[in-house]
Scaffold this motif. Structure first.
Motif, PDB file in Angstrom:
ATOM      1  N   GLY A  10       0.815  -1.214   0.000  1.00 40.99           N
ATOM      2  CA  GLY A  10       0.000   0.000   0.000  1.00 40.99           C
ATOM      3  C   GLY A  10       0.845   1.258   0.000  1.00 40.99           C
ATOM      4  N   MET A  11       0.250   2.341   0.521  1.00 43.75           N
ATOM      5  CA  MET A  11       0.858   3.660   0.460  1.00 43.75           C
ATOM      6  C   MET A  11       2.227   3.699   1.160  1.00 43.75           C
ATOM      7  N   ILE A  12       2.267   3.196   2.394  1.00 39.60           N
ATOM      8  CA  ILE A  12       3.520   3.342   3.146  1.00 39.60           C
ATOM      9  C   ILE A  12       4.559   2.317   2.705  1.00 39.60           C
ATOM     10  N   ALA A  13       4.102   1.184   2.165  1.00 39.51           N
ATOM     11  CA  ALA A  13       5.047   0.196   1.639  1.00 39.51           C
ATOM     12  C   ALA A  13       5.887   0.822   0.530  1.00 39.51           C
ATOM     13  N   PHE A  31       4.521  -9.136  -0.651  1.00 34.82           N
ATOM     14  CA  PHE A  31       3.253  -9.866  -0.742  1.00 34.82           C
ATOM     15  C   PHE A  31       2.118  -8.926  -0.378  1.00 34.82           C
ATOM     16  N   ASP A  32       1.058  -8.988  -1.170  1.00 34.72           N
ATOM     17  CA  ASP A  32      -0.195  -8.287  -0.860  1.00 34.72           C
ATOM     18  C   ASP A  32      -1.308  -9.143  -1.459  1.00 34.72           C
ATOM     19  N   PRO A  33      -2.375  -9.390  -0.683  1.00 33.25           N
ATOM     20  CA  PRO A  33      -3.455 -10.215  -1.232  1.00 33.25           C
ATOM     21  C   PRO A  33      -4.114  -9.577  -2.457  1.00 33.25           C
ATOM     22  N   ARG A  34      -3.975  -8.258  -2.594  1.00 30.02           N
ATOM     23  CA  ARG A  34      -4.467  -7.629  -3.832  1.00 30.02           C
ATOM     24  C   ARG A  34      -3.363  -7.827  -4.867  1.00 30.02           C
ATOM     25  N   LYS A  36      -2.997  -7.521  -8.080  1.00 29.10           N
ATOM     26  CA  LYS A  36      -2.653  -6.521  -9.103  1.00 29.10           C
ATOM     27  C   LYS A  36      -1.765  -5.433  -8.487  1.00 29.10           C
ATOM     28  N   ARG A  37      -2.126  -5.057  -7.248  1.00 27.62           N
ATOM     29  CA  ARG A  37      -1.347  -4.042  -6.530  1.00 27.62           C
ATOM     30  C   ARG A  37       0.074  -4.555  -6.286  1.00 27.62           C
ATOM     31  N   ALA A  38       0.158  -5.821  -5.871  1.00 28.02           N
ATOM     32  CA  ALA A  38       1.473  -6.423  -5.605  1.00 28.02           C
ATOM     33  C   ALA A  38       2.303  -6.494  -6.885  1.00 28.02           C
ATOM     34  N   ALA A  68       3.686  -3.728   6.771  1.00 31.95           N
ATOM     35  CA  ALA A  68       3.016  -2.468   6.410  1.00 31.95           C
ATOM     36  C   ALA A  68       1.589  -2.764   5.951  1.00 31.95           C
ATOM     37  N   VAL A  69       0.815  -3.287   6.880  1.00 21.93           N
ATOM     38  CA  VAL A  69      -0.556  -3.729   6.590  1.00 21.93           C
ATOM     39  C   VAL A  69      -1.516  -3.037   7.555  1.00 21.93           C
ATOM     40  N   PRO A  70      -2.823  -3.137   7.339  1.00 22.61           N
ATOM     41  CA  PRO A  70      -3.755  -2.538   8.302  1.00 22.61           C
ATOM     42  C   PRO A  70      -3.499  -3.022   9.732  1.00 22.61           C
ATOM     43  N   ASN A  71      -3.851  -2.150  10.693  1.00 17.94           N
ATOM     44  CA  ASN A  71      -3.458  -2.358  12.096  1.00 17.94           C
ATOM     45  C   ASN A  71      -3.932  -3.681  12.685  1.00 17.94           C
ATOM     46  N   ASP A  72      -5.089  -4.159  12.237  1.00 17.92           N
ATOM     47  CA  ASP A  72      -5.619  -5.393  12.839  1.00 17.92           C
ATOM     48  C   ASP A  72      -4.791  -6.615  12.475  1.00 17.92           C
ATOM     49  N   GLN A  73      -3.831  -6.452  11.560  1.00 18.62           N
ATOM     50  CA  GLN A  73      -2.998  -7.605  11.204  1.00 18.62           C
ATOM     51  C   GLN A  73      -1.552  -7.458  11.664  1.00 18.62           C
ATOM     52  N   HIS A  74      -1.262  -6.388  12.395  1.00 15.95           N
ATOM     53  CA  HIS A  74       0.124  -6.168  12.833  1.00 15.95           C
ATOM     54  C   HIS A  74       0.624  -7.314  13.707  1.00 15.95           C
ATOM     55  N   ALA A  75      -0.171  -7.664  14.730  1.00 12.69           N
ATOM     56  CA  ALA A  75       0.314  -8.661  15.690  1.00 12.69           C
ATOM     57  C   ALA A  75       0.536 -10.004  15.001  1.00 12.69           C
ATOM     58  N   LEU A  90       8.129  -2.978  12.182  1.00  7.12           N
ATOM     59  CA  LEU A  90       6.663  -3.012  12.266  1.00  7.12           C
ATOM     60  C   LEU A  90       6.102  -1.602  12.216  1.00  7.12           C
ATOM     61  N   GLU A  91       5.242  -1.362  11.241  1.00  9.48           N
ATOM     62  CA  GLU A  91       4.607  -0.041  11.157  1.00  9.48           C
ATOM     63  C   GLU A  91       3.793   0.253  12.417  1.00  9.48           C
ATOM     64  N   LYS A  92       3.616   1.523  12.687  1.00 17.24           N
ATOM     65  CA  LYS A  92       2.809   1.953  13.836  1.00 17.24           C
ATOM     66  C   LYS A  92       1.325   1.852  13.493  1.00 17.24           C
ATOM     67  N   PRO A  93       0.429   1.757  14.455  1.00 21.01           N
ATOM     68  CA  PRO A  93       0.668   1.520  15.876  1.00 21.01           C
ATOM     69  C   PRO A  93       1.141   0.079  16.057  1.00 21.01           C
ATOM     70  N   GLY A 160     -12.996   3.546   4.664  1.00 21.25           N
ATOM     71  CA  GLY A 160     -12.178   2.332   4.508  1.00 21.25           C
ATOM     72  C   GLY A 160     -11.670   1.833   5.856  1.00 21.25           C
ATOM     73  N   TRP A 161     -10.566   1.083   5.847  1.00 19.95           N
ATOM     74  CA  TRP A 161     -10.120   0.437   7.081  1.00 19.95           C
ATOM     75  C   TRP A 161      -9.640   1.443   8.132  1.00 19.95           C
ATOM     76  N   PHE A 162      -9.049   2.572   7.703  1.00 19.54           N
ATOM     77  CA  PHE A 162      -8.549   3.552   8.676  1.00 19.54           C
ATOM     78  C   PHE A 162      -9.667   4.092   9.572  1.00 19.54           C
ATOM     79  N   VAL A 178      -0.135   8.553  17.577  1.00 18.20           N
ATOM     80  CA  VAL A 178       0.921   7.675  18.105  1.00 18.20           C
ATOM     81  C   VAL A 178       2.316   8.192  17.746  1.00 18.20           C
ATOM     82  N   HIS A 179       2.443   8.829  16.579  1.00 18.05           N
ATOM     83  CA  HIS A 179       3.741   9.419  16.203  1.00 18.05           C
ATOM     84  C   HIS A 179       4.118  10.519  17.208  1.00 18.05           C
ATOM     85  N   LEU A 180       3.091  11.346  17.501  1.00 21.66           N
ATOM     86  CA  LEU A 180       3.331  12.488  18.393  1.00 21.66           C
ATOM     87  C   LEU A 180       3.694  11.995  19.802  1.00 21.66           C
TER      88      LEU A 180
END
Ligand SMILES: NC(=O)c1ccc[n+]([C@@H]2O[C@H](COP(=O)([O-])OP(=O)(O)OC[C@H]3O[C@@H](n4cnc5c(N)ncnc54)[C@H](O)[C@@H]3O)[C@@H](O)[C@H]2O)c1
Length: 355
Positions: A10-13, A31-34, A36-38, A68-75, A90-93, A160-162, A178-180
């Motif tokens: 995605g964007m930050i990747a 790797f990205d499940p999308r 075409k994007r990958a 660098a995936v949505p937050n619910d998949q970080h862990a 690991l991207e934040k948060p 979207g997911w954000f 979280v950055h701040l």
């Protein structure tokens, strides 16, 4: 040359791949499940796009991965990566909850791999300079920090997911707040948050928000169940106070409130714009108020910060140890504790202890 993989395209990747190129790290696979994007990402960054996370993590030519995936998949993905013997940036948060942070830390300790948090603001040249000055005692004991990050219109991918709590864990606080929080705690070396009074609001809806600045177009029928504005007052065990003022969107006219950090100490104060090429030092000389503008060496502050983050990751992978100025798992957990205390205080409308 160090070889890395990137999970998520995605964007930050994209920012991570560009940074890797600048500092001479080799991006081997994505790797990205999308798919075409990958595929597009792989073409742009001259790497392989793998068919699954497992396939990417099975590659022996990869030393570490950027998650660098949505937050619910970080862990889940940080843990799987370390268990596959990969170092992790690991991207934040860090995660969606303190429990998930603890699970990630347990995996790091069990595997002995490096875990670095993607707290990029701590590598901004101005932040590094401010930390050096504070560490050498230039402003004395820290008494109060006012930290501000207000976007006039900047809700990422509304709908979207954000903006979906179940996927992000929260709104502007967990996204940019979280950055701040990290940069403030890092610069001041404060690690003992104690009491929190926080207020979260959602000032905008899909109907009242004008899409002037976005990272993606609004999603028809999407979810927006998170805050777009946060004000929080934290006190730590030493009595230092921290005021966090964060917005994804606000009615305030643009730039009426300056972004950055105002750090007041017993001997002096610093005005820090993280993305500027100078910081301002206020102090007193023979009782007379004095001000110095201190130059900071900057090429492109945003790129400099990402370069610093990736150089720290390379050093950590090569040595097997995270440098003391890099964002650690403990730093990620500290930020998560503060974030959760803001949400707890907002829910109860009371000051709460930071657990
Ligand atoms: N450091 C920063 O300044 C910064 C800036 C933006 C985002 N971020 C963080 O980076 C992460 C990604 O944000 P983004 O803006 O790139 O989001 P994005 O929506 O642009 O990209 C996320 C990508 O992850 C992919 N994805 C979803 N599940 C996946 C899986 N299981 N395996 C691999 N890929 C998967 C999605 O298909 C998507 O392409 C978030 O955690 C966000 O908080 C950090």
């Amino acid at each position: 040359m160090t070889n890395i993989g990137i999970i998520g395209a995605g964007m930050i990747a994209d920012v991570h791949a560009e940074t890797a190129k600048r500092i001479g790290t080799n991006v081997v696979a994505v790797f990205d499940p999308r798919s075409k994007r990958a595929e597009n990402f792989a073409t742009k960054h001259a790497c392989v796009h793998e068919v699954s996370v497992e396939a990417l993590l099975a590659r022996e030519d990869i030393d570490g991965v950027v998650v660098a995936v949505p937050n619910d998949q970080h862990a889940e993905l940080a843990i799987a990566s370390m268990e596959a013997e990969k170092h992790v940036l690991l991207e934040k948060p860090m995660a969606m909850s303190l429990q998930e942070c603890n699970d990630i830390l347990a995996a790091r300790d069990a595997t002995g791999k490096v875990l670095q948090m993607g707290f990029v603001c701590r590598y901004s040249p101005a932040a590094i300079k401010a930390k050096n000055m504070i560490d050498q005692g230039d402003i004395g004991e820290i008494q109060h920090v006012q930290a501000t990050l207000l976007r006039q219109r900047g809700i990422p991918g509304l709908g979207g997911w954000f903006t979906t709590k179940a996927r992000s864990g929260g709104g502007c606080l967990i996204d940019i707040g979280v950055h701040l929080i990290d940069v403030v705690m890092h610069i001041t070396s404060k690690t003992s948050p104690s009491r929190m009074r926080g207020k979260c609001t959602q000032q905008f809806t899909e109907k009242t928000y004008a899409y002037e600045e976005m990272w993606s177009t609004p999603k028809e029928g999407g979810t927006f169940d998170v805050e777009d504005r946060v004000r929080a007052l934290l006190t730590d065990e030493s009595g230092t106070t921290f005021q966090f003022d964060v917005a994804w969107a606000t009615h305030l006219p643009d730039k009426t409130v300056k972004d950055g950090l105002l750090i007041e100490g017993s001997l002096g104060a610093l005005v820090v714009d993280l993305w500027n090429d100078s910081i301002t030092f206020g102090y007193s000389e023979n009782g007379t108020p004095s001000t110095k503008v201190i130059d900071v060496s900057v090429v492109d502050a945003w790129e400099d910060a990402f370069d610093g983050e990736h150089k720290a990751f390379v050093r950590a992978m090569e040595s097997g140890t995270l440098g003391h100025d890099a964002g650690s798992g403990e730093d990620g957990r500290l930020v998560q504790r503060i974030v959760e205390s803001v949400y707890a205080s907002n829910t109860t409308s009371q000051e709460v202890p930071v657990k």
